[in-house]
Design a protein around this motif. Structure first.
Motif, PDB file in Angstrom:
ATOM      1  N   SER A   1      30.501  29.244  38.726  1.00 32.03           N
ATOM      2  CA  SER A   1      29.066  29.224  38.413  1.00 32.03           C
ATOM      3  C   SER A   1      28.698  30.100  37.229  1.00 32.03           C
ATOM      4  N   SER A   2      29.534  31.050  36.876  1.00 34.54           N
ATOM      5  CA  SER A   2      29.220  32.028  35.819  1.00 34.54           C
ATOM      6  C   SER A   2      27.961  32.817  36.160  1.00 34.54           C
ATOM      7  N   GLY A   3      27.729  33.005  37.443  1.00 26.26           N
ATOM      8  CA  GLY A   3      26.556  33.747  37.896  1.00 26.26           C
ATOM      9  C   GLY A   3      26.820  35.237  37.985  1.00 26.26           C
ATOM     10  N   PRO A   4      25.921  35.956  38.658  1.00 21.62           N
ATOM     11  CA  PRO A   4      25.998  37.418  38.688  1.00 21.62           C
ATOM     12  C   PRO A   4      26.974  37.977  39.722  1.00 21.62           C
ATOM     13  N   TYR A   5      27.658  37.104  40.465  1.00 25.42           N
ATOM     14  CA  TYR A   5      28.510  37.548  41.559  1.00 25.42           C
ATOM     15  C   TYR A   5      29.975  37.217  41.305  1.00 25.42           C
ATOM     16  N   GLY A   6      30.858  37.925  42.010  1.00 28.97           N
ATOM     17  CA  GLY A   6      32.238  37.495  42.082  1.00 28.97           C
ATOM     18  C   GLY A   6      32.250  36.198  42.881  1.00 28.97           C
ATOM     19  N   GLU A   7      33.280  35.378  42.677  1.00 26.78           N
ATOM     20  CA  GLU A   7      33.213  34.056  43.302  1.00 26.78           C
ATOM     21  C   GLU A   7      34.601  33.513  43.613  1.00 26.78           C
ATOM     22  N   ASN A   8      34.765  32.997  44.823  1.00 28.62           N
ATOM     23  CA  ASN A   8      35.959  32.260  45.215  1.00 28.62           C
ATOM     24  C   ASN A   8      35.539  30.832  45.514  1.00 28.62           C
ATOM     25  N   LEU A   9      36.311  29.877  45.021  1.00 26.70           N
ATOM     26  CA  LEU A   9      36.028  28.458  45.236  1.00 26.70           C
ATOM     27  C   LEU A   9      37.192  27.797  45.962  1.00 26.70           C
ATOM     28  N   PHE A  10      36.864  26.760  46.733  1.00 23.82           N
ATOM     29  CA  PHE A  10      37.858  25.985  47.471  1.00 23.82           C
ATOM     30  C   PHE A  10      37.422  24.536  47.462  1.00 23.82           C
TER      31      PHE A  10
ATOM     32  N   ARG B   1      49.343  42.973  38.918  1.00 20.95           N
ATOM     33  CA  ARG B   1      49.435  41.619  38.372  1.00 20.95           C
ATOM     34  C   ARG B   1      49.774  40.614  39.458  1.00 20.95           C
ATOM     35  N   CYS B   2      49.470  39.362  39.127  1.00 17.53           N
ATOM     36  CA  CYS B   2      49.885  38.242  39.975  1.00 17.53           C
ATOM     37  C   CYS B   2      51.272  37.815  39.524  1.00 17.53           C
ATOM     38  N   SER B   3      52.102  37.461  40.483  1.00 17.44           N
ATOM     39  CA  SER B   3      53.451  37.012  40.186  1.00 17.44           C
ATOM     40  C   SER B   3      53.719  35.729  40.958  1.00 17.44           C
ATOM     41  N   GLY B   4      54.078  34.663  40.251  1.00 20.16           N
ATOM     42  CA  GLY B   4      54.409  33.406  40.917  1.00 20.16           C
ATOM     43  C   GLY B   4      53.216  32.557  41.287  1.00 20.16           C
ATOM     44  N   GLY B   5      52.089  32.776  40.665  1.00 22.03           N
ATOM     45  CA  GLY B   5      50.897  31.974  40.942  1.00 22.03           C
ATOM     46  C   GLY B   5      49.648  32.822  40.989  1.00 22.03           C
ATOM     47  N   MET B   6      48.552  32.204  41.385  1.00 21.24           N
ATOM     48  CA  MET B   6      47.261  32.886  41.430  1.00 21.24           C
ATOM     49  C   MET B   6      47.200  33.904  42.563  1.00 21.24           C
ATOM     50  N   CYS B   7      46.425  34.963  42.325  1.00 19.04           N
ATOM     51  CA  CYS B   7      46.149  35.921  43.389  1.00 19.04           C
ATOM     52  C   CYS B   7      44.728  36.475  43.292  1.00 19.04           C
ATOM     53  N   GLY B   8      43.944  35.968  42.359  1.00 15.86           N
ATOM     54  CA  GLY B   8      42.592  36.474  42.125  1.00 15.86           C
ATOM     55  C   GLY B   8      41.619  36.242  43.261  1.00 15.86           C
TER      56      GLY B   8
ATOM     57  N   TYR C   1      30.447  37.333  45.947  1.00 15.76           N
ATOM     58  CA  TYR C   1      30.642  38.745  46.301  1.00 15.76           C
ATOM     59  C   TYR C   1      29.787  39.631  45.415  1.00 15.76           C
ATOM     60  N   ASP C   2      29.145  40.621  46.061  1.00 11.27           N
ATOM     61  CA  ASP C   2      28.274  41.537  45.341  1.00 11.27           C
ATOM     62  C   ASP C   2      28.591  42.963  45.779  1.00 11.27           C
ATOM     63  N   PRO C   3      28.772  43.862  44.830  1.00  8.98           N
ATOM     64  CA  PRO C   3      28.993  43.630  43.401  1.00  8.98           C
ATOM     65  C   PRO C   3      30.291  42.852  43.160  1.00  8.98           C
ATOM     66  N   PRO C   4      30.364  42.170  42.005  1.00  8.69           N
ATOM     67  CA  PRO C   4      31.569  41.392  41.699  1.00  8.69           C
ATOM     68  C   PRO C   4      32.775  42.296  41.474  1.00  8.69           C
ATOM     69  N   GLY C   5      33.946  41.682  41.495  1.00  7.62           N
ATOM     70  CA  GLY C   5      35.188  42.416  41.266  1.00  7.62           C
ATOM     71  C   GLY C   5      36.066  41.702  40.266  1.00  7.62           C
ATOM     72  N   ASN C   6      37.364  41.991  40.356  1.00 13.43           N
ATOM     73  CA  ASN C   6      38.382  41.391  39.494  1.00 13.43           C
ATOM     74  C   ASN C   6      38.203  41.737  38.016  1.00 13.43           C
ATOM     75  N   TYR C   7      37.975  42.999  37.746  1.00 11.74           N
ATOM     76  CA  TYR C   7      37.887  43.443  36.347  1.00 11.74           C
ATOM     77  C   TYR C   7      39.285  43.696  35.805  1.00 11.74           C
ATOM     78  N   VAL C   8      39.541  43.172  34.646  1.00 10.64           N
ATOM     79  CA  VAL C   8      40.856  43.291  34.013  1.00 10.64           C
ATOM     80  C   VAL C   8      41.231  44.757  33.882  1.00 10.64           C
ATOM     81  N   GLY C   9      42.469  45.061  34.297  1.00  9.70           N
ATOM     82  CA  GLY C   9      43.005  46.419  34.164  1.00  9.70           C
ATOM     83  C   GLY C   9      42.662  47.336  35.326  1.00  9.70           C
ATOM     84  N   MET C  10      41.804  46.893  36.239  1.00 12.20           N
ATOM     85  CA  MET C  10      41.425  47.731  37.391  1.00 12.20           C
ATOM     86  C   MET C  10      42.096  47.200  38.645  1.00 12.20           C
TER      87      MET C  10
END
Length: 177
Positions: free
Chosen positions: A88-97, A126-133, A165-174
């Motif tokens: 969605s590119s909205g203000p939250y972290g987001e998981n889709l299925f 890091r993720c290894s062998g596929g997605m982990c975000g 998710y609020d506040p969002p997560g998954n910031y690069v390097g953290m």
């Protein structure tokens, strides 16, 4: 009057043990016939496994937030026509299925996201062998509130599920925790 005919998903009582990082999560789906309006069992199906994964990492439980859930419902409705896995590119972290057909339960989407756990390497962050975000968003220490929604897509295109998710997560390097 309730129908006496039940789908396979409604009758299912599933107990699954999923081994994730030396921790076992008990997944219990008692009645996959969730209320469409987002009643208590519906929320519990989204929250139970996510909070078990967070507890295994020593993190506080996510709390259901109606404001975030309203956003999730609105976005899920907007995807009903195409069922596309587009964020969605909205203000939250987001998981889709996305799941083919109908009869999916919230716990199945959460289980798929948590199944990414073995791909996340904490030490390299890091993720290894596929997605982990999806997994790292669930266990992102700073995220404290969640709202989720699911819709059956038009034309038999499947089932679309989102958690925000609020506040969002998954910031690069953290690290998530």
């Amino acid at each position: 009057m309730a129908s006496s005919t039940c789908t396979r998903a409604q009758l299912a009582i599933a107990l699954l043990a999923v081994a994730l990082c030396n921790a076992a999560f008990l997944v219990v789906v008692v009645d996959a016939g969730y209320p469409r309006g987002g009643g208590g069992d519906y929320r519990a199906q989204f929250l139970f496994q996510q909070n078990a994964a967070r507890a295994a990492m020593g993190l506080p439980a996510l709390r259901w937030d109606e404001r975030v859930a309203a956003y999730a419902r609105s976005y899920a409705e907007s995807r009903r026509g195409d069922c596309a896995l587009v964020h969605s590119s909205g203000p939250y972290g987001e998981n889709l299925f996305w799941g083919s057909g109908t009869g999916w339960a919230p716990a199945q989407a959460v289980g798929a996201w948590l199944a990414e756990r073995p791909r996340y390497d904490y030490w390299s962050n890091r993720c290894s062998g596929g997605m982990c975000g999806h997994y790292t968003q669930i266990v992102w220490r700073g995220s404290t509130r969640v709202g989720c929604a699911m819709v059956e897509c038009y034309g038999g295109r499947g089932t679309f599920i989102t958690c925000n998710y609020d506040p969002p997560g998954n910031y690069v390097g953290m690290r998530p925790y």
